[in-house]
Design an enzyme around this catalytic site. Structure first.
Site, PDB file in Angstrom:
ATOM      1  N   GLN A  81      -5.185  10.164 -55.087  1.00 46.35           N
ATOM      2  CA  GLN A  81      -4.998  10.026 -56.533  1.00 46.35           C
ATOM      3  C   GLN A  81      -6.282   9.448 -57.260  1.00 46.35           C
ATOM      4  OE1 GLN A  81      -2.111  10.070 -58.143  1.00 46.35           O
ATOM      5  NE2 GLN A  81      -0.838  10.377 -56.429  1.00 46.35           N
TER       6      GLN A  81
ATOM      7  N   CYS B  92       7.390   7.232 -53.460  1.00 48.21           N
ATOM      8  CA  CYS B  92       7.074   7.089 -51.802  1.00 48.21           C
ATOM      9  C   CYS B  92       6.187   6.100 -51.715  1.00 48.21           C
ATOM     10  CB  CYS B  92       6.143   8.331 -51.440  1.00 48.21           C
ATOM     11  SG  CYS B  92       7.118   9.949 -51.708  1.00 48.21           S
TER      12      CYS B  92
ATOM     13  N   LYS C  40      -2.590  17.851 -56.403  1.00 50.29           N
ATOM     14  CA  LYS C  40      -2.751  16.856 -57.112  1.00 50.29           C
ATOM     15  C   LYS C  40      -4.022  16.924 -58.006  1.00 50.29           C
ATOM     16  CE  LYS C  40      -0.288  13.138 -54.395  1.00 50.29           C
ATOM     17  NZ  LYS C  40       1.050  13.136 -54.891  1.00 50.29           N
TER      18      LYS C  40
ATOM     19  N   ASP D  15      -7.764   6.686 -48.783  1.00 49.59           N
ATOM     20  CA  ASP D  15      -6.736   7.673 -49.414  1.00 49.59           C
ATOM     21  C   ASP D  15      -7.099   7.805 -50.957  1.00 49.59           C
ATOM     22  OD1 ASP D  15      -4.805   8.933 -50.523  1.00 49.59           O
ATOM     23  OD2 ASP D  15      -3.118   7.925 -49.908  1.00 49.59           O
TER      24      ASP D  15
ATOM     25  N   HIS E  20       0.922   4.651 -50.354  1.00 52.20           N
ATOM     26  CA  HIS E  20       1.779   5.694 -50.357  1.00 52.20           C
ATOM     27  C   HIS E  20       2.566   5.415 -48.988  1.00 52.20           C
ATOM     28  CE1 HIS E  20       3.267   9.861 -49.816  1.00 52.20           C
ATOM     29  NE2 HIS E  20       3.073   9.923 -51.329  1.00 52.20           N
TER      30      HIS E  20
END
Lengths: 422, 134
Positions: free
Chosen positions: A215, A378, A238, A212, A135
């Site tokens: 997700q 993104c 999210k 990260d 991202h």
């Protein structure tokens, strides 16, 4: 639409169809009067009633500033706020809630590390490694940092089926980077990266690892202690929580050694006209009044997910993914991106429908009540890699079911009919 | 099925008017909408008075709304003066499409307008205010 499919038993111990009753957004018909088929969790998820009610109750009955008031109401608010921190720590396997820093979102968490740790530890001639799968939030802060200090930023490339090129990765870490930044799950393609293996290799090469998990944490069990990484970042919105709240996890000794990112109230122990003494972590990184009720809302979202069980959530999405992938694969003119192997592909399907721009796809889908994301997600370097300006992305979550999969494939066919192979 | 894609728009998308590049031409401008990858290039040929449009053509790729909008807009430009085109109201461009354009698609619908403005204004083009927010 095949109604009977919703009665099928989806492995995962819960029914997505039934769970929709927990989410007020599904009460309202779409603009076109149809049932909302929400397939955009990867952008942001709907909120269950328990999150909304918890936040309303917190504002209504438990609200005061935190870490300040010597009165019962403030202590109550502080306790609820700190319970949320504990919930985040437990949810991602952090050894201590003192290693959880509340921020606005994963983007802010990465910026915090880039500004605070990065500008202290990355110097001219050093190397930082990220990947082409990331991202923008895990690319641009590192571009800024490396440009500013005169360091180099290297990218791990992608294979044709949307996985990290591990030869590239080996070559990059062989050069002795200071930091490796990688996502656990790609938001654009759904690829699940082998993060424990990557972390071990990066550590062996002397690098720290920032993960990260924006997700990953909403959709599958994540244990940062087991993975062994050094930093992890997530966004509350999210994972059924409110917007405006996210978290940075970092190993205590790293956080202790880092200078503050933003300065002001709450993050100090003592201020004189000559200077200031920093508070301990995590308060050192939480300048000003935090997003108190948002943090409490995130805690409620974690409670909801824990009740479902993250292994069940993963199993549920995997089932939907397998069915959707197979059904879309059968439609001529649909190109699916990413690995496709459910063992390494989360509940995200990025596709290109031949001859139809994703914006047109999304608009036609919208007229059928189907909400998907159309764009570059993104992640423009991912789009560049596969020669597309944009894709149409469907992403699943706990409230989806096989009817939603059918709605998706029906919408693709409707789109193709409308454009007549244009 | 869908208001936005009534036959008029789809017909212009599938069989666009004024598609191509004028050679020779007097004015040219190319622009894009990086958020969705839509691209647009417009060439204009002027009458001997140097202020009236004799001919126009566009090249582009992107979504149906952006390409149909270019087809429809370029149809209206022949015989107009550069001043008239500079004074064009972006709302009129949207009205010509004959379908409601939601805020998320305004830039798609107005890319042709912006590109034409660039061509007649010496390469200076900005999004109309109504499209700026998205």
């Amino acid at each position: 639409m095949a109604v009977e499919t919703s009665k099928q038993v989806i492995p995962g111990a819960f029914s997505g169809t039934a769970l929709r009753g927990d989410f007020p957004v599904f009460d309202r018909p779409t603009g076109s009067g149809q049932r909302l088929v929400y397939l955009d969790a990867a952008a942001s998820s709907p909120k269950p009633r328990t999150v909304i009610d918890t936040m309303a109750d917190a504002y209504g009955h438990h609200y005061a500033n935190v870490h300040r008031g010597i009165y019962e109401l403030s202590e109550d608010a502080t306790r609820r706020f700190e319970q949320a921190r504990k919930a985040v720590a437990g949810f991602i396997g952090a050894p201590s809630e003192r290693e959880i820093v509340f921020v606005r979102n994963a983007t802010e968490a990465i910026n915090l590390v880039a500004y605070s740790w990065g500008r202290t530890n990355v110097h001219s001639g050093d190397l930082v490694v990220t990947t082409q799968l990331e991202h923008h939030a895990n690319i641009v802060p590192w571009q800024q940092l490396t440009r500013e200090v005169g360091a180099e930023l290297a990218y791990v490339g992608l294979t044709d089926d949307g996985q990290l090129n591990l030869d590239d990765f080996e070559a990059a870490i062989a050069r002795g980077p200071r930091l490796v930044c990688v996502s656990a799950v790609s938001n654009a393609l759904g690829t699940i990266n082998p993060v424990a293996e990557l972390t071990a290799k990066a550590h062996a090469a002397g690098a720290l690892v920032l993960l990260d998990i924006a997700q990953a944490a909403p959709h599958m069990p994540v244990d940062v202690s087991a993975i062994g990484c050094d930093f992890a970042v997530l966004s509350g919105h999210k994972m059924l929580g409110p917007s405006g709240i996210g978290a940075l996890w970092g190993r205590r000794e790293l956080l202790d050694a880092m200078p503050p990112f933003m300065t002001g109230g709450n993050m100090i122990l003592r201020v004189t006209l000559e200077g200031a003494e920093w508070n301990t972590v995590p308060q050192k990184f939480e300048a000003g009044t935090p997003a108190i009720v948002e943090a409490i809302g995130l805690g409620a979202a974690i409670g909801y997910l824990n009740a479902l069980g993250m292994a069940s959530v993963r199993e549920h999405e995997r089932y939907l993914f397998e069915h959707a992938w197979a059904a879309l694969h059968e439609i001529e003119g649909v190109r699916l991106l990413g690995p496709g192997d459910p063992a390494i592909h989360a509940g995200v399907i990025s596709m290109d429908i031949e001859g139809i721009h994703p914006h047109d796809v999304a608009t036609v889908f919208d007229s059928l009540g189907v909400a998907v994301r159309a764009g570059h997600h993104c992640a423009q370097p991912v789009m560049d890699r596969y020669g597309l300006p944009a894709t149409t992305r469907a992403s699943f979550y706990v409230y989806n079911d096989l009817d939603d999969v059918t709605a998706l494939t029906d919408a693709v066919r409707a789109c193709q009919r409308l454009f007549g192979g244009a | 099925m869908d208001n936005l894609y009534r036959d008029f728009i789809l017909e212009h998308y599938k069989n666009p008017h004024n598609k191509g590049v004028l050679d020779p031409h007097d004015l040219h401008y190319a622009d894009s909408n990086p958020t969705c990858g839509d691209e647009m290039s417009i060439t204009l040929l002027l009458e001997s008075d140097r202020v009236t449009v004799a001919d126009v053509a566009f090249e582009g790729r992107g979504c149906a709304i952006s390409q149909a909008s270019a087809s429809i807009l370029t149809d209206t430009l022949r015989g107009q003066t550069l001043d008239q085109i500079r004074a064009l109201d972006p709302q009129a461009v949207l009205d010509e499409l004959g379908v409601p354009i939601g805020p998320a698609r305004l830039k798609c619908a107005l890319l042709s307008y912006k590109t034409v403005q660039g061509a007649v204004s010496g390469g200076v083009a900005e999004w109309p205010e109504m499209a700026e927010a998205m």
